[in-house]
Write an enzyme that holds these catalytic residues in place. Structure first.
Site, mmCIF file in Angstrom:
data_model
loop_
_atom_site.group_PDB
_atom_site.id
_atom_site.type_symbol
_atom_site.label_atom_id
_atom_site.label_comp_id
_atom_site.label_asym_id
_atom_site.label_seq_id
_atom_site.Cartn_x
_atom_site.Cartn_y
_atom_site.Cartn_z
ATOM 1 N N ASP A 231 0.835 -1.192 0.000
ATOM 2 C CA ASP A 231 0.000 0.000 0.000
ATOM 3 C C ASP A 231 0.870 1.241 0.000
ATOM 4 O O ASP A 231 1.316 1.683 1.045
ATOM 5 C CB ASP A 231 -0.870 0.003 1.258
ATOM 6 C CG ASP A 231 -2.327 -0.207 0.944
ATOM 7 O OD1 ASP A 231 -2.699 -0.061 -0.213
ATOM 8 O OD2 ASP A 231 -3.077 -0.521 1.873
ATOM 9 N N HIS A 325 -9.881 -1.681 -7.547
ATOM 10 C CA HIS A 325 -9.635 -0.493 -6.740
ATOM 11 C C HIS A 325 -8.554 0.394 -7.363
ATOM 12 O O HIS A 325 -8.688 1.628 -7.401
ATOM 13 C CB HIS A 325 -9.211 -0.918 -5.328
ATOM 14 C CG HIS A 325 -9.026 0.215 -4.374
ATOM 15 N ND1 HIS A 325 -10.067 0.943 -3.861
ATOM 16 C CD2 HIS A 325 -7.906 0.753 -3.832
ATOM 17 C CE1 HIS A 325 -9.617 1.874 -3.044
ATOM 18 N NE2 HIS A 325 -8.296 1.787 -3.010
#
Length: 417
Positions: A231, A325
């Site tokens: 991330d 996403h």
């Protein structure tokens, strides 16, 4: 690793050893970790600070300047978010006195000075990269008679389909973000600021978070969230020409007291980990649009390779699914909307149903929340595959003024202007 970091170049005499260990955020609108990715602001502890046992403990962040600390610095290992409401009868005068006390305490603690000899919580530690950041909520301005100074950007966020908001753990007159690389240093700051509030303000809600500790990996690398995903790839970088325009209110901006400031969106996002972990790795990667092993896009390359959104597989389908996403949250899929994501993970035990109460204390920074968080979250709300595995459980929006000048306290230009 410390020896290598200590040899890192300096900027204006400020050590950049920890800047090599930044972690950032992939995606946006909720489930993403983030950090600044290369902003200066660290220095060795001052002569009055206690001797630190390691490079980690001796790292100090400067107080004051154009921006408040805790925005452009790398992610810290420990964090606390806390919101206060002014006490009944407290107004502008009491708020100014409180911000004056808080600012003095924050400046002292960020130098590594002991907060209270009676508690001695962080007596043996250095500053440990401590940052303290202050913000004002929408309700603060009516409580202090400053409605005319309330920014239009503080208008409440719209509702989203993934919202399951607990209003008791949302909003607040005042907000503080605390970060440090030592848990005791972070708690010491939390305790000191809570005590400083005295009779002027009462805690509305408080949350605790964490990130990977600096030096925990063999070399600096992007962090992973509690879903195990890398991330941190697409966070805006200070070196980009439009970074300041997207993240900070300009000197010519309105209201004038927000010059150099930013707007923080704060969301407690619970990850439905039991449901997520039932998916195969292949299925998880399709939800995100990136490989779990190294964060590279499914279309190939490395973590920093631009995804090929037009690439089609042998089955005739897009390699990165339409609802992935990583596709939906990209700035170029959202009119260039961007925000600086700088959150903490959290774990608050096991819920009554046996599921982990864990996820992300999402904090993002932008010059305009409507063009930053809201624009991206609206897009995600319409079809992000990740939405089935997360739940937004609390929310807040805060105006965070620029850093105080010498002899000033945070918010002085608002409260005494």
């Amino acid at each position: 690793m410390q020896d290598k970091q200590d040899q890192a170049p300096t900027v204006d005499g400020i050590s950049r050893r920890r800047l090599l260990g930044t972690a950032g955020a992939v995606g946006a609108g909720g489930l993403v970790l983030g950090a600044a990715g290369g902003a200066a602001g660290y220095a060795a502890a001052g002569p009055d600070a206690p001797a630190a046992l390691s490079t980690l403990g001796s790292t100090q962040v400067a107080w004051g300047g154009e921006h408040q600390p805790g925005i452009l610095q790398p992610l810290q290992a420990r964090g606390h978010l806390i919101a206060f409401d002014l006490a009944p009868g407290a107004g502008r005068k009491e708020a100014a006195a409180l911000l004056r006390r808080w600012s003095a305490t924050a400046e002292r603690l960020m130098k590594g000075e002991v907060s209270d000899g009676a508690t001695a919580i962080a007596l043996d530690a250095g500053p440990s990269s401590l940052t303290v950041t202050f913000g004002f909520g929408h309700s603060f301005f009516s409580r202090t008679g400053l409605e005319k100074q309330r920014p239009d950007a503080l208008d409440p966020l719209p509702p989203f389909s993934s919202d399951r908001l607990d209003r008791k753990r949302s909003d607040g007159d005042l907000w503080i973000q605390i970060g440090a690389d030592d848990a005791l240093v972070a708690f010491d700051a939390l305790r000191a600021l809570q005590k400083d509030a005295g009779d002027a303000a009462r805690v509305r809600w408080q949350m605790n978070g964490f990130n990977r500790s600096p030096g925990a990996t063999a070399h600096p690398m992007t962090a992973r969230n509690l879903m195990g995903q890398v991330d941190g790839t697409n966070n805006p970088k200070p070196a980009e020409s439009d970074f300041d325009r997207r993240i900070f209110v300009p000197a010519s901006g309105e209201p004038a007291w927000m010059a150099g400031g930013s707007y923080a969106v704060v969301r407690r996002i619970r990850m439905l980990l039991d449901d997520w972990e039932k998916l195969s790795v292949d299925a998880q990667e399709k939800v995100i649009g990136r490989r779990k092993s190294d964060g590279a896009p499914l279309t190939g390359g490395t973590e920093t390779t631009e995804p090929d959104l037009d690439k089609v597989g042998a089955d005739g389908k897009a390699v990165i699914p339409a609802d992935a996403h990583a596709r939906i949250s990209r700035p170029d899929q959202n009119g260039g909307a961007a925000m600086l994501r700088r959150p903490f993970s959290y774990h608050d035990g096991i819920a009554a149903d046996g599921t982990p109460d864990a996820g992300l204390l999402f904090v993002c920074w932008q010059a305009d929340p409507l063009r930053g968080f809201t624009a991206v979250q609206r897009k995600l709300d319409r079809g992000d595959a990740l939405s089935s595995f997360i739940r937004h459980e609390s929310s807040g929006l805060f105006a965070v003024p620029g850093g105080p000048g010498k002899g000033e306290y945070v918010g002085q230009r608002l409260l005494e202007g």
